[in-house]
Design a protein around this motif. Structure first.
Motif, PDB file in Angstrom:
ATOM      1  N   HIS A 156       4.006   5.719  -4.643  1.00  0.00           N
ATOM      2  CA  HIS A 156       4.259   4.166  -4.243  1.00  0.00           C
ATOM      3  C   HIS A 156       3.882   4.012  -2.996  1.00  0.00           C
ATOM      4  O   HIS A 156       3.323   2.856  -2.727  1.00  0.00           O
ATOM      5  N   PHE A 157       3.890   4.824  -1.885  1.00  0.00           N
ATOM      6  CA  PHE A 157       3.338   4.539  -0.821  1.00  0.00           C
ATOM      7  C   PHE A 157       1.996   4.520  -0.672  1.00  0.00           C
ATOM      8  O   PHE A 157       1.226   3.542  -0.137  1.00  0.00           O
ATOM      9  N   VAL A 158       1.130   5.448  -1.493  1.00  0.00           N
ATOM     10  CA  VAL A 158      -0.313   5.404  -1.673  1.00  0.00           C
ATOM     11  C   VAL A 158      -0.356   3.900  -2.066  1.00  0.00           C
ATOM     12  O   VAL A 158      -1.706   3.402  -1.737  1.00  0.00           O
TER      13      VAL A 158
ATOM     14  N   VAL B 298      -0.127   1.166   0.393  1.00  0.00           N
ATOM     15  CA  VAL B 298      -1.226   1.042   1.314  1.00  0.00           C
ATOM     16  C   VAL B 298      -2.432   0.498   0.746  1.00  0.00           C
ATOM     17  O   VAL B 298      -3.127  -0.321   1.537  1.00  0.00           O
ATOM     18  N   TRP B 299      -2.714   0.719  -0.369  1.00  0.00           N
ATOM     19  CA  TRP B 299      -3.938   0.294  -1.200  1.00  0.00           C
ATOM     20  C   TRP B 299      -3.780  -1.282  -1.256  1.00  0.00           C
ATOM     21  O   TRP B 299      -4.683  -1.949  -1.008  1.00  0.00           O
TER      22      TRP B 299
ATOM     23  N   LEU C 139       0.256 -11.529  -9.371  1.00  0.00           N
ATOM     24  CA  LEU C 139       0.099 -11.679  -7.809  1.00  0.00           C
ATOM     25  C   LEU C 139      -1.497 -11.202  -7.432  1.00  0.00           C
ATOM     26  O   LEU C 139      -1.895 -11.891  -6.718  1.00  0.00           O
ATOM     27  N   THR C 140      -1.779 -10.052  -8.054  1.00  0.00           N
ATOM     28  CA  THR C 140      -3.066  -9.281  -7.657  1.00  0.00           C
ATOM     29  C   THR C 140      -4.113 -10.471  -8.345  1.00  0.00           C
ATOM     30  O   THR C 140      -5.265 -10.490  -7.449  1.00  0.00           O
ATOM     31  N   ALA C 141      -3.846 -10.836  -9.614  1.00  0.00           N
ATOM     32  CA  ALA C 141      -4.921 -11.593 -10.159  1.00  0.00           C
ATOM     33  C   ALA C 141      -5.206 -13.194  -9.046  1.00  0.00           C
ATOM     34  O   ALA C 141      -6.289 -13.591  -9.092  1.00  0.00           O
ATOM     35  N   ALA C 142      -3.934 -13.531  -8.854  1.00  0.00           N
ATOM     36  CA  ALA C 142      -3.820 -14.771  -8.061  1.00  0.00           C
ATOM     37  C   ALA C 142      -4.564 -14.521  -6.863  1.00  0.00           C
ATOM     38  O   ALA C 142      -5.379 -15.438  -6.207  1.00  0.00           O
ATOM     39  N   GLU C 143      -4.296 -13.365  -5.959  1.00  0.00           N
ATOM     40  CA  GLU C 143      -4.791 -13.010  -4.759  1.00  0.00           C
ATOM     41  C   GLU C 143      -6.526 -13.136  -4.758  1.00  0.00           C
ATOM     42  O   GLU C 143      -7.330 -13.476  -3.955  1.00  0.00           O
TER      43      GLU C 143
ATOM     44  N   GLY D 243       3.373  -6.039  -1.207  1.00  0.00           N
ATOM     45  CA  GLY D 243       4.075  -4.935  -0.657  1.00  0.00           C
ATOM     46  C   GLY D 243       5.475  -4.784  -0.402  1.00  0.00           C
ATOM     47  O   GLY D 243       6.255  -4.047  -0.649  1.00  0.00           O
ATOM     48  N   TYR D 244       6.276  -6.260  -0.499  1.00  0.00           N
ATOM     49  CA  TYR D 244       7.609  -6.156  -0.158  1.00  0.00           C
ATOM     50  C   TYR D 244       8.175  -5.794  -1.689  1.00  0.00           C
ATOM     51  O   TYR D 244       9.195  -4.819  -1.477  1.00  0.00           O
ATOM     52  N   TYR D 245       7.648  -6.109  -2.642  1.00  0.00           N
ATOM     53  CA  TYR D 245       8.327  -5.714  -4.107  1.00  0.00           C
ATOM     54  C   TYR D 245       8.027  -4.218  -4.328  1.00  0.00           C
ATOM     55  O   TYR D 245       9.007  -3.602  -5.005  1.00  0.00           O
ATOM     56  N   ILE D 246       7.084  -3.767  -3.996  1.00  0.00           N
ATOM     57  CA  ILE D 246       6.639  -2.315  -4.141  1.00  0.00           C
ATOM     58  C   ILE D 246       7.707  -1.462  -3.381  1.00  0.00           C
ATOM     59  O   ILE D 246       8.341  -0.315  -3.744  1.00  0.00           O
TER      60      ILE D 246
END
Lengths: 209, 172
Positions: free
Chosen positions: A193-195, A198-199, B21-25, B55-58
């Motif tokens: 998840h960290f990787v 970062v991506w 979110l990725t698609a929107a970004e 990043g927050y959600y991950i």
């Protein structure tokens, strides 16, 4: 004359452990593996902060910077980002499956995670080969040198992550993990998840901005 | 050993959210680069906001930080002031760049981003163009094809447009 005392058996008094055994837990009230991986991830945060910080300084200090969309295949990498996010989701799904002792689902999700990770690396290798073929090498300019340093180090982390995921997968297939013991899977997942995290940052900074 | 199972959340919902979110970004970046490329605050601010939310959600859910105790959280949060400190320490290099004789990245052509300085005439330790000074105090034109002449952004006119030397290109 008979022996009044039996011969002394040294093994009776020998310590059974090399380490002292306390009647209380002397460590922090958290799993040691989890504690260690988070300390390690803290150093990894600083590592990538160094790379990203240097990139920001070099970029902000440059009188011009090419539009990444003109140099990089953003659409392919966007799809690759999708794949990496999917792999993170399947890792979590696999972990939840093993917590529920559902081995069939675990095997499916975790195996998919490894495939997704390997796919990500494959696309990155393809991208590098294509760029090298076009003489887009690291010594061309600051854009390419920073691009290769950041994506290269991240790619190395992905390779390590895939190997780690595969190693715990093999152990899991041999029955090492269950709903009672899944910390090994959790640690590999945290690294993965960290990787991924970062991506998410690198993709935005290098490919979109 | 993990005797107590940590709480589980809906992976599917979070997965869909992150993909959306990725698609929107990506769409925001594509549109932004075409329509308001010059407005960096809007373009970069929007893109970084997308990255932050993802990043927050991950971090909170996939990495389970939301459910961790103070010890694990403390392990990570100590890096935050270090990151800020690091950025502050680096900032003068960026802020004072225009005061340097040869700022960072001055070998880039603003039009096409191509390197115009030949690598053997660049001081790699400082990443600047070193034309070399002869005994009589003059600076010779670089021995390279005219198409590869140094393109520098400097107040020194001698360095901006060195006189081309016709045959030196063949020696190189």
């Amino acid at each position: 004359m008979t022996d009044a005392y039996p011969a002394y058996d040294a093994t009776v008094d020998a310590p059974k452990h090399h380490h002292p055994v306390y009647d209380y837990d002397s460590g922090p009230p958290v799993d040691r593996g989890k504690f260690a991986i988070w300390v390690f991830l803290g150093t990894e945060i600083m590592f990538f902060t160094g790379l990203i910080g240097t990139y920001i300084v070099l970029r902000a200090g440059s009188p011009s910077w090419p539009n990444p969309a003109a140099r990089l295949a953003v659409d392919i990498t966007a799809f690759n980002t999708f794949v990496l996010i999917c792999s993170s989701a399947t890792v979590v799904a696999g972990l939840f499956a093993i917590q529920n002792d559902d081995r069939r689902k675990f095997n499916l999700w975790w195996g998919l995670s490894i495939l997704f990770g390997a796919f990500f690396v494959g696309v990155q290798v393809y991208e590098y080969l294509h760029l090298f073929h076009l003489d887009m090498t690291p010594n061309q300019d600051l854009f390419w040198s920073t691009f290769y340093v950041m994506t290269g180090f991240h790619g190395a982390h992905v390779v390590i992550g895939v190997v780690w995921l595969a190693a715990v997968y093999v152990a899991a297939l041999r029955g090492k993990y269950s709903s009672k013991d899944f910390v090994g899977l959790e640690l590999a997942g945290l690294y993965w998840h960290f990787v991924d995290l970062v991506w998410v940052l690198l993709f935005t900074l290098v490919y979109l901005m | 050993m993990s005797d107590e199972h940590p709480p589980q959340f809906s992976v599917k919902k979070l997965w869909i959210l992150l993909l959306a979110l990725t698609a929107a970004e990506v769409a925001y970046g594509e549109i932004g680069n075409r329509t308001f490329y010059e407005n960096k605050l809007l373009l970069w601010g929007g893109l970084l906001s997308f990255a932050y939310v993802k990043g927050y959600y991950i971090f909170q859910y996939f990495m389970h930080m939301k459910y961790e105790g103070a010890i694990v959280k403390g392990n990570v949060w100590f890096t935050l002031p270090l990151v800020v400190y690091f950025m502050i320490m680096l900032w003068p290099d960026t802020a004072a760049n225009d005061k340097l004789n040869y700022g960072i990245g001055r070998q880039l052509d603003p039009n096409d981003g191509v390197v115009k300085v030949h690598l053997d005439q660049v001081d790699s330790s400082r990443n600047i163009y070193i034309p070399g000074e002869q005994e009589d105090g003059t600076r010779p034109a670089p021995a390279m094809p005219a198409s590869e002449y140094a393109y520098l952004y400097t107040a020194d006119p001698e360095l901006v447009e060195p006189e081309p030397v016709a045959d030196h290109g063949a020696d190189h």
